[in-house]
Write a protein that holds these residues in place. Structure first.
Motif, PDB file in Angstrom:
ATOM      1  N   UNK A 158       0.850  -1.185   0.000  1.00 26.38           N
ATOM      2  CA  UNK A 158       0.000   0.000   0.000  1.00 26.38           C
ATOM      3  C   UNK A 158       0.889   1.241   0.000  1.00 26.38           C
ATOM      4  N   UNK A 159       0.444   2.278  -0.700  1.00 29.55           N
ATOM      5  CA  UNK A 159       1.190   3.527  -0.723  1.00 29.55           C
ATOM      6  C   UNK A 159       2.244   3.543  -1.817  1.00 29.55           C
ATOM      7  N   UNK A 160       3.040   4.606  -1.839  1.00 31.78           N
ATOM      8  CA  UNK A 160       4.092   4.771  -2.840  1.00 31.78           C
ATOM      9  C   UNK A 160       5.460   4.732  -2.175  1.00 31.78           C
ATOM     10  N   UNK A 161       6.424   4.099  -2.879  1.00 29.72           N
ATOM     11  CA  UNK A 161       7.758   3.949  -2.323  1.00 29.72           C
ATOM     12  C   UNK A 161       8.741   3.736  -3.467  1.00 29.72           C
ATOM     13  N   UNK A 162       9.804   4.532  -3.500  1.00 28.47           N
ATOM     14  CA  UNK A 162      10.859   4.399  -4.503  1.00 28.47           C
ATOM     15  C   UNK A 162      10.286   4.280  -5.923  1.00 28.47           C
ATOM     16  N   UNK A 163       9.292   5.108  -6.221  1.00 33.45           N
ATOM     17  CA  UNK A 163       8.749   5.158  -7.576  1.00 33.45           C
ATOM     18  C   UNK A 163       7.700   4.116  -7.914  1.00 33.45           C
ATOM     19  N   UNK A 164       7.362   3.265  -6.962  1.00 35.33           N
ATOM     20  CA  UNK A 164       6.329   2.251  -7.190  1.00 35.33           C
ATOM     21  C   UNK A 164       5.136   2.527  -6.272  1.00 35.33           C
ATOM     22  N   UNK A 165       3.930   2.183  -6.746  1.00 34.50           N
ATOM     23  CA  UNK A 165       2.720   2.390  -5.963  1.00 34.50           C
ATOM     24  C   UNK A 165       1.973   1.077  -5.812  1.00 34.50           C
ATOM     25  N   UNK A 171      -7.744   4.158   1.029  1.00 38.15           N
ATOM     26  CA  UNK A 171      -7.758   3.815   2.444  1.00 38.15           C
ATOM     27  C   UNK A 171      -7.698   5.100   3.272  1.00 38.15           C
ATOM     28  N   UNK A 172      -8.557   5.173   4.298  1.00 33.52           N
ATOM     29  CA  UNK A 172      -8.720   6.410   5.054  1.00 33.52           C
ATOM     30  C   UNK A 172      -7.425   6.882   5.703  1.00 33.52           C
ATOM     31  N   UNK A 173      -6.634   5.969   6.213  1.00 35.81           N
ATOM     32  CA  UNK A 173      -5.415   6.345   6.924  1.00 35.81           C
ATOM     33  C   UNK A 173      -4.282   6.718   5.978  1.00 35.81           C
ATOM     34  N   UNK A 174      -4.518   6.603   4.680  1.00 29.27           N
ATOM     35  CA  UNK A 174      -3.495   6.878   3.675  1.00 29.27           C
ATOM     36  C   UNK A 174      -2.165   6.227   4.075  1.00 29.27           C
ATOM     37  N   UNK A 175      -2.192   4.913   4.333  1.00 26.56           N
ATOM     38  CA  UNK A 175      -1.009   4.267   4.907  1.00 26.56           C
ATOM     39  C   UNK A 175       0.038   3.892   3.871  1.00 26.56           C
ATOM     40  N   UNK A 176       1.196   3.558   4.396  1.00 27.27           N
ATOM     41  CA  UNK A 176       2.245   2.905   3.615  1.00 27.27           C
ATOM     42  C   UNK A 176       2.506   1.568   4.293  1.00 27.27           C
ATOM     43  N   UNK A 188      20.829  -0.128   5.483  1.00 29.35           N
ATOM     44  CA  UNK A 188      19.889   0.508   4.564  1.00 29.35           C
ATOM     45  C   UNK A 188      19.120   1.623   5.261  1.00 29.35           C
ATOM     46  N   UNK A 189      18.949   2.724   4.550  1.00 30.06           N
ATOM     47  CA  UNK A 189      18.117   3.827   5.024  1.00 30.06           C
ATOM     48  C   UNK A 189      16.886   3.911   4.135  1.00 30.06           C
ATOM     49  N   UNK A 190      15.707   3.926   4.760  1.00 27.93           N
ATOM     50  CA  UNK A 190      14.435   3.907   4.051  1.00 27.93           C
ATOM     51  C   UNK A 190      13.633   5.152   4.417  1.00 27.93           C
ATOM     52  N   UNK A 191      13.093   5.871   3.430  1.00 27.26           N
ATOM     53  CA  UNK A 191      12.320   7.080   3.733  1.00 27.26           C
ATOM     54  C   UNK A 191      10.963   6.756   4.343  1.00 27.26           C
ATOM     55  N   UNK A 192      10.531   7.601   5.282  1.00 23.72           N
ATOM     56  CA  UNK A 192       9.200   7.522   5.887  1.00 23.72           C
ATOM     57  C   UNK A 192       8.675   8.945   6.022  1.00 23.72           C
ATOM     58  N   UNK A 258      17.532  -9.537   7.486  1.00 18.12           N
ATOM     59  CA  UNK A 258      16.357  -9.192   8.295  1.00 18.12           C
ATOM     60  C   UNK A 258      15.185  -8.917   7.360  1.00 18.12           C
ATOM     61  N   UNK A 259      14.013  -9.396   7.757  1.00 17.46           N
ATOM     62  CA  UNK A 259      12.784  -9.124   7.016  1.00 17.46           C
ATOM     63  C   UNK A 259      11.756  -8.567   7.984  1.00 17.46           C
ATOM     64  N   UNK A 260      11.111  -7.495   7.571  1.00 19.53           N
ATOM     65  CA  UNK A 260      10.172  -6.846   8.477  1.00 19.53           C
ATOM     66  C   UNK A 260       9.095  -6.115   7.692  1.00 19.53           C
ATOM     67  N   UNK A 261       7.952  -5.915   8.339  1.00 19.57           N
ATOM     68  CA  UNK A 261       6.927  -5.027   7.829  1.00 19.57           C
ATOM     69  C   UNK A 261       7.292  -3.621   8.268  1.00 19.57           C
ATOM     70  N   UNK A 262       7.208  -2.657   7.361  1.00 17.57           N
ATOM     71  CA  UNK A 262       7.391  -1.250   7.699  1.00 17.57           C
ATOM     72  C   UNK A 262       6.080  -0.554   7.361  1.00 17.57           C
ATOM     73  N   UNK A 263       5.386  -0.074   8.400  1.00 17.88           N
ATOM     74  CA  UNK A 263       4.029   0.430   8.247  1.00 17.88           C
ATOM     75  C   UNK A 263       3.934   1.832   8.845  1.00 17.88           C
ATOM     76  N   UNK A 264       3.304   2.732   8.129  1.00 17.88           N
ATOM     77  CA  UNK A 264       3.106   4.082   8.632  1.00 17.88           C
ATOM     78  C   UNK A 264       1.771   4.618   8.153  1.00 17.88           C
ATOM     79  N   UNK A 265       1.226   5.589   8.899  1.00 14.40           N
ATOM     80  CA  UNK A 265      -0.052   6.185   8.529  1.00 14.40           C
ATOM     81  C   UNK A 265      -0.258   7.509   9.237  1.00 14.40           C
TER      82      UNK A 265
END
Length: 303
Positions: A158-165, A171-176, A188-192, A258-265
């Motif tokens: 969900x959301x847009x990241x590194x040029x992909x959507x 979704x109401x929370x406009x999440x990533x 690794x550094x990941x934008x939020x 490492x594998x993880x979910x990265x979630x923001x809203x």
């Protein structure tokens, strides 16, 4: 660039839901302001069918959205609107319960009996609590996969990241919602987005996030930025990592990656009245919902 320091870490706790499904709860049924707009995250994984086969029989929801992401096995689902289908490995379902829906989810293991997936609950703002219910079922092949030269892989659910959507929208929370893998030894550094609440949930391997050993983020941030990382500060399997403010996170992968979910809203910042599968703004609205469940008027015609 402003690295988000780690605000806190915690371990998912074992619990049971539905008709005896054994799972681990990363967060939920505590302070709903902590990760607003998110209310709950469950990690359901098991290799023993007796601990999940009875599934989640018919139950109601109102006032929230549920996001189900399957990694292994399958989930058969059906609802009071007449929808039914099957979620397979890699598939995602985003359900907006709105004013009310009854549904069921019945997990099945893969050939070796393994079942693994996640369910996230996102709150709905006051003006959408009583909206029409809807489903968005997304097959794994529709989810963009970004592969970096260093071996980092990111699924954009969900959301847009590194040029992909991602394919889920509206979704109401406009999440990533990202599924991130960083290979062994890679930093690794990941934008939020600065204005979002953000968390990571580690479910494979281990990694050190900037600030994990020090609430101010100073100690481990230096370690992550340098050549060595203190292994004691690694966040491993079933670890929830809450981030403070900033516009990016930094992770140093451990020996197995490492594998993880990265979630923001975006926070909703409204009062929360919550009991079980119903989340409203006031106790009166909550009482009304359960009154309607008792008298059979909970499910309403489409607007």
């Amino acid at each position: 660039m402003s690295i988000r320091p780690v605000k806190s870490t915690s371990q998912a706790q074992p619990t049971m839901e539905g008709a005896g499904v054994h799972l681990h709860r990363a967060f939920g049924f505590a302070d709903p302001t902590e990760l607003d707009p998110f209310l709950l995250l469950d990690d359901f994984r098991n290799e023993d069918p007796s601990k999940y086969a009875n599934g989640f029989p018919w139950h109601p929801h109102r006032g929230i959205e549920t996001i189900t992401y399957v990694l292994s096995g399958e989930v058969d689902h059906a609802d009071s609107l007449g929808n039914q289908g099957k979620l397979r490995a890699g598939d995602v379902q985003w359900m907006t319960s709105g004013r009310g829906i009854l549904h069921q989810e019945m997990p099945k293991g893969n050939a070796s009996g393994q079942m693994h997936g996640f369910q996230l609950w996102a709150n709905l703002p006051r003006d959408l609590k009583m909206t029409d219910p809807r489903y968005q079922d997304v097959e794994a092949k529709e989810i963009p996969l970004i592969e970096e030269d260093d071996g980092t892989r990111v699924k954009v659910i969900v959301g847009s990241f590194w040029g992909q959507t991602g394919p889920v929208d509206g979704i109401a929370a406009d999440p990533q919602y990202l599924d991130v893998y960083v290979p062994a030894g890679v930093k690794k550094t990941l934008p939020v987005d600065t204005y979002r609440r953000a968390f990571a949930y580690v479910f494979e391997g281990a990694g050190a996030f900037a600030g994990a050993s020090d609430p101010t983020g100073v100690l481990l941030e230096k370690e992550v930025m340098g050549e060595e990382v203190n292994i004691r500060d690694m966040s491993g399997n079933r670890t929830l990592v809450r981030f403070d403010t900033g516009d990016s996170i930094t992770v140093q992968a451990g020996e197995e990656g490492v594998r993880f979910l990265l979630i923001s809203g975006k926070p909703i910042e409204e009062p929360v009245a919550w009991h079980g599968p119903v989340v409203m703004n006031t106790q009166e609205e909550l009482q009304q919902a359960f009154k309607e469940l008792r008298n059979g008027t909970f499910i309403r015609p489409a607007h």
